[in-house]
Each structure stands twice: as C-alpha cells, then as structure tokens.
Motif scaffolding. Structure first.
Motif: not given
Length: 268
Positions: A103-106, A154-155, A157-160, A176, A181
C-alpha cells in the motif's frame, strides 16, 4: 538460527511506484481456509509462479536479516517498508498461507497470496498504479449548506482531509479502491456526522450527504484482540445510553479493526 531457518521461507522482491517508495507499507497477514477460498483469482497470479527464477540486478544485496515472522506466531506481522531501492524481503513460516498487501497513499493497493514451503523462495516484483477514484458530496445542517466543515475520508490505513466550500461542497481525488471508506464531517457547534462509502477501482463516487446536527457527535476507536494485541476486524460495536442504541461493525479490510459510530448523543 538454523532451526528457525528450516521452518521459514523467504519471500522477496522489488516494488516500483511513481514518486519513489517512501510511504510504501508491506503487510503479511495469515489467512484462514475461508480467506483463501474467498481471495480473488488475480491475488494468486504472481505468487504461484516458479520460485527463484529471476536474475537480480548488480545493485541487489540480499538483506542480512529479512523481516521475520516466528514460525510459532500465526499473526499479522508488520507493516514493514522496502529499502530505498524498492527491494524488500520477509521470512515467513512454512505451511502457512499469507496475504502480502502493498500500500501507498494515492495508489491502488496490491495483494498477493503466498504459501511458503520448505526449500522454496518466492520472488514478487510489484508495481503500484496511481489511484484515480474520487469521493465528493455536500454538507448540510441547520436548514442549509454548511461552509468550512472539516471532512475526513479514511479507509483505516490512510487519511485524506478537506474542507467544504461556501456551497457546502467538498471532494477528494486520487482515492484508491476500498470496500468501505469512512467519511466524517466536523464543525464547531454542530457535532458531527459519518457515513461508510465503498469505492470501486477508478470510481467517481458523488452525492455523499453529510448532515450535521446540534448536540451530536461521532464515537470513534479501534478493537484489538486481548490475547495478541492485533487489530480485530468484523467486531460488532454497540453504544447504549439508556434510551438509544447505536451499533456498527469494525472495518475488516486487512483486519483494520477501526470503527465509527455516527450521531451519538453528545455528553450521554
């Protein structure tokens, strides 16, 4: 050390992602027989190929101590990160099926199913593609649209984070895919609202409605296994104040274990 090596097998490879490998996480998670049966067919694509057939470039130096999951531990291990060149390695117990999630954000996450065997080495070269999905919507409250509402997407794992404009509209790009979400809207003096939004790969999900009510809030947290300390997905959470009951389920993607209870009465 020799005894441990005889009970484990190395899974290694490279990862390629635009902008570099900073922020990439690799998480091996043990799978049950049901998990394996439900895994998408593409998850097995690279994991089932013949091991140790690729020729490593001259810059490759085998890690002195790959990340290791003890053979006695059937637990989630990680996440860990590749090195600066995108090279990674993990030593996993044999005779146990694992999901390796990258995983990586975006970027779109990638997962592979591996089943290490004695004397086997599995090589995986992974490419992460930029995420092209989006989530957008409107925030209302007090009979109209609300400006300057802080929106969290947020999922687990990562937050926007974003903020609604003067029309109450907001949006997040580069999202993604995820089965759920959690979208949370917060504004001072209004309490909060939350909704779960699934996103397919590349989908543009619009019309997400958040309605902020006075005197309400969101109860958020996570659930962990009391014995292992690992996040516990699929757990049911119930909040009762004597008059009202709210129920939700923790996120299950990668056994995240996080949850959100929207519209809980504040102060109760």
């Amino acid at each position: 050390a020799a005894d441990v090596a005889s009970k484990t097998s190395v899974v290694r490879g490279t990862i390629d992602v635009d902008g570099g490998v900073d922020g990439v996480t690799i998480t091996p998670t043990p799978m049950s027989l049901q998990d394996v049966a439900e895994a998408p067919a593409e998850a097995f694509a690279l994991a089932e190929r013949s091991p140790a057939v690729k020729i490593w470039s001259a810059r490759y130096v085998p890690p002195e101590a790959p990340a290791t999951v003890p053979s006695t531990m059937a637990l989630q291990a990680g996440p860990f990160a590749p090195d600066a060149d995108g090279i990674w390695g993990v030593s996993l117990p044999i005779h146990q099926t694992y999901e390796l999630a990258f995983r990586k954000q975006g970027f779109e996450p990638r997962s592979y199913v591996v089943h290490p065997e004695a004397g086997q080495q599995i090589d995986l070269d992974v490419v992460l593609e930029p995420a092209s999905g989006s989530i957008s919507g409107i925030v209302t409250g007090g009979g109209g649209r609300l400006e300057n509402v802080e929106v969290l997407v947020t999922d687990g794992h990562f937050d926007d984070h974003t903020v609604s404009d003067h029309n109450g509209e907001w949006g997040v790009d580069g999202v993604s895919s995820s089965p759920g979400y959690v979208v949370v809207g917060t504004l001072e003096d209004y309490g909060t609202d939350a909704i779960v939004v699934p996103v397919d790969p590349g989908a543009e999900v619009g019309g997400v409605q958040l309605n902020l009510l006075s005197g309400r809030s969101v109860l958020a947290g996570s659930v962990i296994d009391a014995n292992t300390g690992e996040p516990l997905g699929g757990a049911t959470i119930t909040a009762v104040n004597g008059a009202e009951t709210s129920t939700t389920t923790t996120l299950t993607d990668g056994s995240v274990g996080t949850f959100q209870l929207p519209q809980v009465i504040a102060g109760a």
